[in-house]
Each structure stands twice: as structure tokens, then as C-alpha cells.
Design an enzyme around this catalytic site. Sequence first.
Site, PDB file in Angstrom:
ATOM      1  N   GLU A  62       4.546  63.805 -18.385  1.00 15.67           N
ATOM      2  CA  GLU A  62       4.749  63.400 -19.781  1.00 15.67           C
ATOM      3  C   GLU A  62       4.086  62.063 -20.095  1.00 15.67           C
ATOM      4  O   GLU A  62       4.770  61.105 -20.483  1.00 15.67           O
ATOM      5  CB  GLU A  62       6.251  63.285 -20.063  1.00 15.67           C
ATOM      6  CG  GLU A  62       7.046  64.531 -19.767  1.00 15.67           C
ATOM      7  CD  GLU A  62       8.536  64.333 -20.008  1.00 15.67           C
ATOM      8  OE1 GLU A  62       9.012  63.182 -19.984  1.00 15.67           O
ATOM      9  OE2 GLU A  62       9.217  65.338 -20.235  1.00 15.67           O
ATOM     10  N   GLY A  74       2.483  59.268 -22.265  1.00 15.56           N
ATOM     11  CA  GLY A  74       2.412  58.932 -23.688  1.00 15.56           C
ATOM     12  C   GLY A  74       1.332  57.886 -23.870  1.00 15.56           C
ATOM     13  O   GLY A  74       0.236  58.153 -24.370  1.00 15.56           O
ATOM     14  N   ARG A 100       5.327  44.249 -29.340  1.00 20.39           N
ATOM     15  CA  ARG A 100       5.369  44.380 -27.880  1.00 20.39           C
ATOM     16  C   ARG A 100       5.302  43.031 -27.159  1.00 20.39           C
ATOM     17  O   ARG A 100       5.793  42.886 -26.054  1.00 20.39           O
ATOM     18  CB  ARG A 100       4.260  45.308 -27.377  1.00 20.39           C
ATOM     19  CG  ARG A 100       4.386  46.739 -27.900  1.00 20.39           C
ATOM     20  CD  ARG A 100       3.517  47.733 -27.145  1.00 20.39           C
ATOM     21  NE  ARG A 100       3.947  47.879 -25.768  1.00 20.39           N
ATOM     22  CZ  ARG A 100       3.417  47.280 -24.741  1.00 20.39           C
ATOM     23  NH1 ARG A 100       2.362  46.492 -24.912  1.00 20.39           N
ATOM     24  NH2 ARG A 100       3.884  47.442 -23.540  1.00 20.39           N
ATOM     25  N   CYS A 126       7.800  34.887 -39.690  1.00 15.90           N
ATOM     26  CA  CYS A 126       8.512  33.614 -39.632  1.00 15.90           C
ATOM     27  C   CYS A 126       9.228  33.392 -38.310  1.00 15.90           C
ATOM     28  O   CYS A 126      10.446  33.175 -38.289  1.00 15.90           O
ATOM     29  CB  CYS A 126       9.482  33.533 -40.804  1.00 15.90           C
ATOM     30  SG  CYS A 126       8.637  33.732 -42.368  1.00 15.90           S
ATOM     31  N   GLU A 127       8.502  33.499 -37.219  1.00 17.24           N
ATOM     32  CA  GLU A 127       9.079  33.227 -35.897  1.00 17.24           C
ATOM     33  C   GLU A 127       7.995  32.635 -35.009  1.00 17.24           C
ATOM     34  O   GLU A 127       6.859  33.117 -35.028  1.00 17.24           O
ATOM     35  CB  GLU A 127       9.569  34.531 -35.235  1.00 17.24           C
ATOM     36  CG  GLU A 127      10.674  35.201 -36.005  1.00 17.24           C
ATOM     37  CD  GLU A 127      11.361  36.308 -35.219  1.00 17.24           C
ATOM     38  OE1 GLU A 127      11.292  36.294 -33.972  1.00 17.24           O
ATOM     39  OE2 GLU A 127      11.963  37.165 -35.875  1.00 17.24           O
TER      40      GLU A 127
HETATM   41  N1  LLP Z   1       9.006  60.715 -21.039  1.00 19.11           N
HETATM   42  C1  LLP Z   1      10.154  60.120 -21.390  1.00 19.11           C
HETATM   43  C2  LLP Z   1      11.410  60.839 -21.233  1.00 19.11           C
HETATM   44  C3  LLP Z   1      10.134  58.815 -21.911  1.00 19.11           C
HETATM   45  O1  LLP Z   1      11.282  58.229 -22.257  1.00 19.11           O
HETATM   46  C4  LLP Z   1       8.897  58.159 -22.079  1.00 19.11           C
HETATM   47  C5  LLP Z   1       8.856  56.795 -22.607  1.00 19.11           C
HETATM   48  C6  LLP Z   1       7.729  58.834 -21.707  1.00 19.11           C
HETATM   49  C7  LLP Z   1       7.817  60.113 -21.181  1.00 19.11           C
HETATM   50  C8  LLP Z   1       6.363  58.234 -21.871  1.00 19.11           C
HETATM   51  O2  LLP Z   1       6.175  57.048 -21.194  1.00 19.11           O
HETATM   52  P1  LLP Z   1       4.709  56.384 -21.176  1.00 19.11           P
HETATM   53  O3  LLP Z   1       3.799  57.329 -20.436  1.00 19.11           O
HETATM   54  O4  LLP Z   1       4.270  56.243 -22.594  1.00 19.11           O
HETATM   55  O5  LLP Z   1       4.909  55.082 -20.519  1.00 19.11           O
HETATM   56  N2  LLP Z   1       8.140  50.781 -26.108  1.00 19.11           N
HETATM   57  C9  LLP Z   1       7.771  50.576 -24.719  1.00 19.11           C
HETATM   58  C10 LLP Z   1       7.675  51.879 -23.957  1.00 19.11           C
HETATM   59  C11 LLP Z   1       8.949  52.681 -23.996  1.00 19.11           C
HETATM   60  C12 LLP Z   1       8.809  53.973 -23.277  1.00 19.11           C
HETATM   61  C13 LLP Z   1       9.968  54.849 -23.542  1.00 19.11           C
HETATM   62  N3  LLP Z   1       9.890  56.124 -22.924  1.00 19.11           N
HETATM   63  C14 LLP Z   1       6.440  49.827 -24.685  1.00 19.11           C
HETATM   64  O6  LLP Z   1       5.871  49.579 -25.735  1.00 19.11           O
HETATM   65  O7  LLP Z   1       5.966  49.469 -23.619  1.00 19.11           O
END
Ligand code: LLP
Length: 447
Positions: free
Chosen positions: A303, A305, A343, A374-375
Amino acid sequence: MTLLDIFPSLRTTMTPRLDPALWPVTTSHDDRGRISIGGVALDDIADQYGTPTYVLDEADVRHRCRTYRAAFPEAEIAYAGKALLIRAVADWITREGLSLDVCSAGELAIALSAGVDPRRIILHGNAKSATELRTAVDAGVGRIVVDSLTEIRLLASVAPRRQKVMIRVTPGIDIHGHHAVTTGVDDQKFGFPLSHNQTGEAARLVLEQPNLQLVGLHCHLGSQIADVECFRSAIARLVGQMAYIRSDHGVILTTLDIGGGHAVPYRPGDPQTDPAELAALVDDALDEACARNRFPRPQIVLEPGRAVVARAGVTLYRVVSIKTIPGGRTFVSVDGGMSDNPRVALYGARYDAAVANRHPTGRHTPMTVVGRFCEAGDILAVDVSLPVDLHPGDVIAVPCTGAYHHSLASSYNGVGRPPIVAVRNGNVRELVRRESVADLMGREIGI
Ligand code: LLP
């Protein structure tokens, strides 16, 4: 001895090259020295759509999908939509043969409206509501990943027909990353720990429900995992658990979803996950674990992302002002910041930045690019090398902003979220429009 050793001053006079590891695959310079992506000068995009603007390189997204498909010809690659889910991205990734993870009714609606086959959708979440579960089963979502005993009972009560289910497991593996994205350890909110037979208990409950079909186990260890060895342990532990479930219940699970979390570089020199290296490790780990447990090889699901969309994205800002604090830093204030990129404030992320609207020939010096909010913590890029003749009106491009930027954006300080424009073969098209003040005020219905 190199030229730089003889003339150290050359180090600051050289224009830094754009690191191809960070920038979209179609990045080049046009004949005026401006940065262009997908055959379109970023400067022209800034003029046409204003700033800040998220630019997305369709070719880069498709390239990452193909790289995964080539590295894992037999696995299922389910793009984690939480990184960036808009209809165009859903369309590109499914056309490239990926399936899709969603984690809310909102993401599900976007996917369905883009024409994604519901059978290719996996639904995640540790607190799905009854309405979300019902919407998902009614839509015919392929698999639902259950996260608690309560949810298993709830799902069984709303599923009108047999629903495929995976159980989210926390295998007790620490990726030693940022605590906010460390999800494979026992003591956090997601999934069932392997310890104390909690996963076994969940399996028993799912198997007792006539309208739920347990097809596999799932884990997601965390994000920005550069050392892929932890996936070996995860596979060993999950296959071990599948073998327990077989001996306890006589059921052979056929799917093993090892989540995402593959690292991408945000700054030159940052490590990144190589899908081919990961594929070799997964293969090896599966051989080992399946042989040890005499268990048939399950179908692997991954998975990713961030690794699919991060590098396709570049955010454009316009320089508003520049000030040097005596004895301190030089701050470049731009017209976006922590509302389009939280981030840095959330995870201490570090970014690179470059001047996009001209070929900067002058000397470069470290500067800190900050936002308009404003931070004091509203910082975009710390100590990046920018030309000393940088001036208000210049366009700054920040690479590697395709993942968790638009999806994490807010309208803090009453500033609407930026548009997303896609570039491809010399053409630019707007996918998501800028959020206007009217949009923000339109939600207010009382006083
Ligand atoms: N699968 C599940 C169940 C997840 O919770 C996530 C990410 C992914 C796959 C994908 O993860 P990736 O390959 O994108 O790392 N907002 C944070 C990242 C939070 C990820 C949450 N879950 C950031 O900007 O670094």
C-alpha cells in the site's frame, strides 16, 4: 585536487543543479533557464493560476506506478489514497493497474466518482462509523480491514451479503521513525497486537460471523521506512499468525497485506526505498516464512501512498519579502506556508527549494523560506541555497510535495487551499480550483 579545492569561492557561485531524485521525472529547464515540468514552465503556471499552486506531473505518477508493477508483477499494489486522492489521481493509478486504499466515506466517494471498480477498493480506519461501513458494503467495496472487536460486530450487523475482511495486526515492530507515523508497535491505537492472542481472538470473532469472510491479515508499520529489513520480520510474524489461525480454525488465509510506508527523499542525499530491492526482500522473506510454517504462499498486497505521488508534486510560491536579521538568518517570506504544507510543523520535515522563474546566475547563500501564517513555526524550508539576488516577485518551487500536502491542507488564517494543476506533454489543466473566501464563508450558516 579539484577546481573546487583550488577556488573554494566557486562553491557558492555555482548554480545548484536540481537533484533528479527529488524532482518530477519530466523536470527540465527551458531555453530561458526557467524550470519546466511536463513541458510547461512553472513561471507560466504561477502567472496563470496564481500562487501558491500545487503542480502535479502525471507522467511521474504513472512512472512510479509502472515501477511498482514491474518490481512486483505478482503482488497487488493498492495506492494509499490518503497521500492524495482526487479523481484524476484515482483514474491514473487504476489505469496503471493499481488498486486503491481509502479510509473514509469521503475518499470512497471520490474513488467511486472517478469510476474505480469498488471490488478494487480496500477500506481502512480505526474508527469507521456504522454509516461508513454501510456505505462501503452497499457500494461493494472489495475488502474491509477491521480494527477492533466492536467493529467486527458492527460490520457483521450491517453487511447485507458476504463481505471480505482482513484483520489489522500490529506485529510489534518499531521502524524508529517519527512517533506520529510509527504504527507497527503494540501500544498505539491501530489494530490487534499479536501478543496475548488478540489477533487470534479477532480471527475467531470474524470466523463466527456467517456474513464475513476472513481472507487475510494486514499490517502497516509506519512511514518513511528506508531500511526495508523490518518488512522481513513483519512477514515472518504475520505468516506465523496465519499458521496459528490455520491450526486453530482450519482456515487458510490467502492474502497478506504488508501496508505502505516506503521512503522518498525530500532533500538531496535523503534515503529512499527501492521497489526492486523491497521486492527481492519480500520474496525471500515469504519463501523463508512459508517454508518454516509449511504454509502456502499468500498473495501479497502493498500500500504505497507517498512513494507513488510525492515526487510528482511541486508547490509554487511567490516571494513577498526578504529580510536578514543581523547576526541571524535570512528569511524569505512567501505567500503560502503551513496551511498548504503543515509537514514541517507536524513532523519536523525538511524541504529543498529553488528559484523557478529564471536562471539564477549569481552567488548562492543559505536562506530560510517561511510562510505567511501567524506562527514562528510556519517554516517551509530551512537553510536552502538560494541566489543572493532573490527578490520579491520571484517564483520559488518546493519539490516533493505531492503526498500529504493537499490532503493535509487547511484554511488556517482564513487562507483558502491552493489549486492543483496537472501538467502533461506541454499542457496544463486545472484539476482542483483554489478555495475562495466565498467558499470559506459559504459554510457559515448562522450568527
Ligand atoms: N496503509 C495504511 C493503512 C496507512 O495508514 C498509510 C499511511 C499507508 C498505507 C501509506 O503510507 P505511505 O506509503 O504514504 O507512507 N501525514 C504523514 C503520513 C501519515 C501516513 C498515514 N498512513 C506525513 O505527511 O508524513
